[in-house]
Design a protein around this motif. Sequence first.
Motif, short mmCIF file in Angstrom:
data_model
loop_
_atom_site.label_atom_id
_atom_site.label_comp_id
_atom_site.label_asym_id
_atom_site.label_seq_id
_atom_site.Cartn_x
_atom_site.Cartn_y
_atom_site.Cartn_z
N ARG A 27 0.83 -1.21 0.00
CA ARG A 27 0.00 0.00 0.00
C ARG A 27 0.87 1.26 0.00
O ARG A 27 0.59 2.22 -0.72
CB ARG A 27 -0.95 -0.01 1.20
N THR A 28 1.93 1.24 0.77
CA THR A 28 2.81 2.41 0.86
C THR A 28 3.53 2.65 -0.46
O THR A 28 3.70 3.81 -0.88
CB THR A 28 3.80 2.27 2.03
N VAL A 29 3.96 1.60 -1.13
CA VAL A 29 4.57 1.75 -2.46
C VAL A 29 3.58 2.46 -3.39
O VAL A 29 3.95 3.40 -4.11
CB VAL A 29 5.02 0.39 -3.04
N HIS A 30 2.33 2.05 -3.38
CA HIS A 30 1.30 2.67 -4.22
C HIS A 30 1.06 4.13 -3.84
O HIS A 30 0.78 4.95 -4.71
CB HIS A 30 -0.01 1.87 -4.15
N GLU A 31 1.17 4.43 -2.56
CA GLU A 31 0.96 5.81 -2.12
C GLU A 31 2.15 6.71 -2.45
O GLU A 31 1.98 7.88 -2.79
CB GLU A 31 0.73 5.84 -0.60
N LEU A 32 3.37 6.18 -2.33
CA LEU A 32 4.56 6.99 -2.52
C LEU A 32 4.92 7.22 -3.98
O LEU A 32 5.27 8.33 -4.37
CB LEU A 32 5.76 6.35 -1.82
N TRP A 33 4.87 6.17 -4.81
CA TRP A 33 5.31 6.27 -6.19
C TRP A 33 4.13 6.41 -7.14
O TRP A 33 3.08 5.80 -6.94
CB TRP A 33 6.10 5.03 -6.60
N ALA A 34 4.32 7.17 -8.20
CA ALA A 34 3.36 7.25 -9.29
C ALA A 34 3.25 5.85 -9.91
O ALA A 34 4.17 5.03 -9.79
CB ALA A 34 3.82 8.27 -10.33
N GLU A 35 2.16 5.59 -10.60
CA GLU A 35 1.93 4.26 -11.18
C GLU A 35 3.09 3.82 -12.09
O GLU A 35 3.47 2.66 -12.10
CB GLU A 35 0.62 4.25 -11.97
N ASP A 36 3.64 4.74 -12.85
CA ASP A 36 4.77 4.42 -13.74
C ASP A 36 6.10 4.90 -13.16
O ASP A 36 7.08 5.07 -13.88
CB ASP A 36 4.54 5.00 -15.13
N GLY A 37 6.13 5.12 -11.85
CA GLY A 37 7.34 5.60 -11.19
C GLY A 37 8.50 4.63 -11.38
O GLY A 37 8.31 3.44 -11.63
N VAL A 38 9.70 5.17 -11.26
CA VAL A 38 10.90 4.37 -11.47
C VAL A 38 11.90 4.61 -10.34
O VAL A 38 12.01 5.72 -9.83
CB VAL A 38 11.54 4.68 -12.85
N HIS A 39 12.57 3.55 -9.96
CA HIS A 39 13.66 3.60 -8.97
C HIS A 39 14.92 3.20 -9.73
O HIS A 39 14.99 2.09 -10.28
CB HIS A 39 13.37 2.62 -7.83
N LEU A 40 15.87 4.10 -9.79
CA LEU A 40 17.13 3.85 -10.47
C LEU A 40 18.24 3.84 -9.43
O LEU A 40 18.36 4.77 -8.65
CB LEU A 40 17.41 4.92 -11.52
N LEU A 41 19.04 2.79 -9.45
CA LEU A 41 20.08 2.60 -8.45
C LEU A 41 21.43 2.55 -9.13
O LEU A 41 21.65 1.74 -10.04
CB LEU A 41 19.83 1.29 -7.69
N ARG A 42 22.31 3.41 -8.68
CA ARG A 42 23.71 3.29 -9.08
C ARG A 42 24.37 2.51 -7.95
O ARG A 42 24.49 2.98 -6.84
CB ARG A 42 24.40 4.63 -9.24
N PRO A 43 24.75 1.27 -8.24
CA PRO A 43 25.27 0.40 -7.19
C PRO A 43 26.61 0.89 -6.66
O PRO A 43 27.25 1.76 -7.26
CB PRO A 43 25.40 -0.95 -7.88
#
Length: 139
Positions: A27-43
């Motif tokens: 539920r929190t993921v749905h509340e925080l990010w837009a439906e097409d939201g993206v998380h980009l990680l530079r390792p």
Amino acid sequence: MSAIDAQDLIERYIGVWNEPDPAIRRRTVHELWAEDGVHLLRPPQEVHDRAVSLGFGTAVLQARGHAELHARVTRAHEEFVAPGTYVFRIREAARRLDDVVTFRWESFHTGDGQVTGGGLEFLVLDEEGRIKADYQFVD
């Protein structure tokens, strides 16, 4: 853009990575990010360098959309938090400029309190104040 409290946003953001309840996490993921939201990680540098040495031009990891974002958060929780080894916390308060929020975070060992990692988060928000792009730079 809707009025949001940047500090509240990052507290909910950090909270989702520590959340033990899968339903609340989803539920929190749905509340925080837009439906097409993206998380980009530079390792971390050693992972990035190894990927480049294998012929990849860059080593950027990506999760897009609620299903992938939920899987990303859940995997991090299962690996680092669920065993009771680490917890994520805010290291530097939120800074906001228009549709961008930045902050620094860290992980620490629950046994001895030693900081084990951290990074910079750069969040780009949509008109509703949800995350449309989440750039994570791991220290």
